[in-house]
Design a protein around this motif. Structure first.
Motif, PDB file in Angstrom:
ATOM      1  N   GLN A   1      40.996  -6.703 -50.860  1.00 20.56           N
ATOM      2  CA  GLN A   1      41.359  -5.340 -50.461  1.00 20.56           C
ATOM      3  C   GLN A   1      41.517  -5.216 -48.949  1.00 20.56           C
ATOM      4  N   TRP A   2      40.490  -5.624 -48.217  1.00 19.97           N
ATOM      5  CA  TRP A   2      40.541  -5.435 -46.776  1.00 19.97           C
ATOM      6  C   TRP A   2      41.396  -6.499 -46.088  1.00 19.97           C
ATOM      7  N   GLY A   3      41.605  -7.606 -46.775  1.00 17.16           N
ATOM      8  CA  GLY A   3      42.548  -8.582 -46.256  1.00 17.16           C
ATOM      9  C   GLY A   3      43.965  -8.027 -46.272  1.00 17.16           C
ATOM     10  N   PHE A   4      44.279  -7.294 -47.341  1.00 16.12           N
ATOM     11  CA  PHE A   4      45.580  -6.630 -47.446  1.00 16.12           C
ATOM     12  C   PHE A   4      45.755  -5.639 -46.304  1.00 16.12           C
ATOM     13  N   VAL A   5      44.730  -4.812 -46.081  1.00 16.38           N
ATOM     14  CA  VAL A   5      44.799  -3.795 -45.032  1.00 16.38           C
ATOM     15  C   VAL A   5      44.919  -4.448 -43.652  1.00 16.38           C
ATOM     16  N   ALA A   6      44.109  -5.482 -43.402  1.00 11.84           N
ATOM     17  CA  ALA A   6      44.131  -6.161 -42.099  1.00 11.84           C
ATOM     18  C   ALA A   6      45.463  -6.846 -41.869  1.00 11.84           C
ATOM     19  N   TYR A   7      46.002  -7.432 -42.908  1.00 11.56           N
ATOM     20  CA  TYR A   7      47.295  -8.124 -42.852  1.00 11.56           C
ATOM     21  C   TYR A   7      48.398  -7.158 -42.418  1.00 11.56           C
ATOM     22  N   ILE A   8      48.407  -5.977 -43.038  1.00 13.18           N
ATOM     23  CA  ILE A   8      49.421  -4.980 -42.711  1.00 13.18           C
ATOM     24  C   ILE A   8      49.205  -4.420 -41.302  1.00 13.18           C
ATOM     25  N   ALA A   9      47.947  -4.166 -40.954  1.00 11.89           N
ATOM     26  CA  ALA A   9      47.645  -3.629 -39.618  1.00 11.89           C
ATOM     27  C   ALA A   9      48.086  -4.604 -38.534  1.00 11.89           C
ATOM     28  N   ALA A  10      47.786  -5.884 -38.723  1.00  8.86           N
ATOM     29  CA  ALA A  10      48.166  -6.893 -37.737  1.00  8.86           C
ATOM     30  C   ALA A  10      49.687  -6.984 -37.612  1.00  8.86           C
TER      31      ALA A  10
END
Length: 266
Positions: free
Chosen positions: A104-113
């Motif tokens: 879940q948070w990997g998805f969010v971090a990936y998009i944020a980066a």
């Protein structure tokens, strides 16, 4: 009503597949995260796996419908395609053992980066680089993506279930490709990544026991999304709307942010 709602969302998935090359990942992951929230710690895993299936089918249809002149930009890129497929298989296999919070948070971090990178570095919102082809004309496909990026792109895309467009579209843009060509080629690249990823998911032993869930796939939701999306893809692929480059780029960016926000608050 839920099935009908997913069909309508599937129409949006089809639209993003044609216009942004997403194949459905940025829409499917947030939606499945909301629909299957009652699965608890398995939610992110089901969302990633189901997204991979939806993206695979959408990418097949979009690729078959794409003009051969556009697909020609991938001619001779066999090393890149092979490494993308290898990365896709490795990412899907690894995702089966990853904690739900990481997905879940990997998805969010990936998009944020990615969003920060698009804003911080030049070359995405305005096409600057140009490449001249053998005929002496400016190529709309740019220089392309180096094969060395195949495994990282494929691995991250299938691990998180987001498809390859989040990396391939910006990279092709900075290589000199137009938004239309970059987003169109994202579909065959997603096809290469998600084919082994879905195979790994299907062949793996069933891990979640719930109605409509096979292995880690929510077939009920996937079917509804595809029913809504496939007709849109078939209709628009040969009639791609002409969108100004800058609006096309900003539309990609805004959808990217929206997907990240939905998954973060789910």
């Amino acid at each position: 009503m839920e099935f009908l709602g997913l069909i309508l969302i599937g129409c949006l998935v089809g639209l993003t597949t044609v216009l942004f090359g997403f194949g459905g990942g940025f829409v499917t992951v947030p939606i499945i995260t909301l629909v299957d929230a009652d699965l608890g710690h398995d939610t992110a895993r089901v969302a990633a796996a189901t997204s991979a299936l939806v993206m695979l089918v959408n990418a097949v249809v979009a690729t078959v419908s794409t003009k051969r002149s556009t697909l020609a930009h991938l001619k001779g890129r066999w090393w890149l395609l092979g490494l993308l497929g290898l990365g896709g298989a490795l990412g899907a296999f690894s995702g089966r053992f990853a904690p739900d919070a990481l997905l879940q948070w990997g998805f969010v971090a990936y998009i944020a980066a990615t969003a920060i990178d698009l804003l911080a570095r030049p070359g995405f919102f305005r096409r600057k680089a140009t490449v001249v082809d053998e005929a002496g004309e400016v190529s709309e496909g740019g220089r392309g993506i180096a094969a060395v990026w195949g495994v990282p792109i494929g691995g991250l895309a299938s691990f998180l279930g987001v498809g390859g467009s989040v990396m391939t579209v910006p990279m092709m843009r900075r290589s000199g490709a137009t938004m239309t060509v970059a987003t169109t080629l994202a579909n065959p690249l997603t096809l290469v990544i998600m084919s082994p990823a879905v195979l790994v998911t299907i062949l793996a032993p069933a891990s979640i026991e719930a109605p409509g869930i096979v292995g880690s796939l929510d077939l009920f939701s996937a079917a509804a999304l595809l029913i809504g999306g496939l007709p849109i893809i078939v209709f628009l692929r040969r009639r791609v709307p002409r969108i100004p480059e800058i609006l096309h780029a900003w539309g990609y960016f805004m959808l990217l942010i929206a997907a990240g926000v939905v998954v973060a608050v789910a």
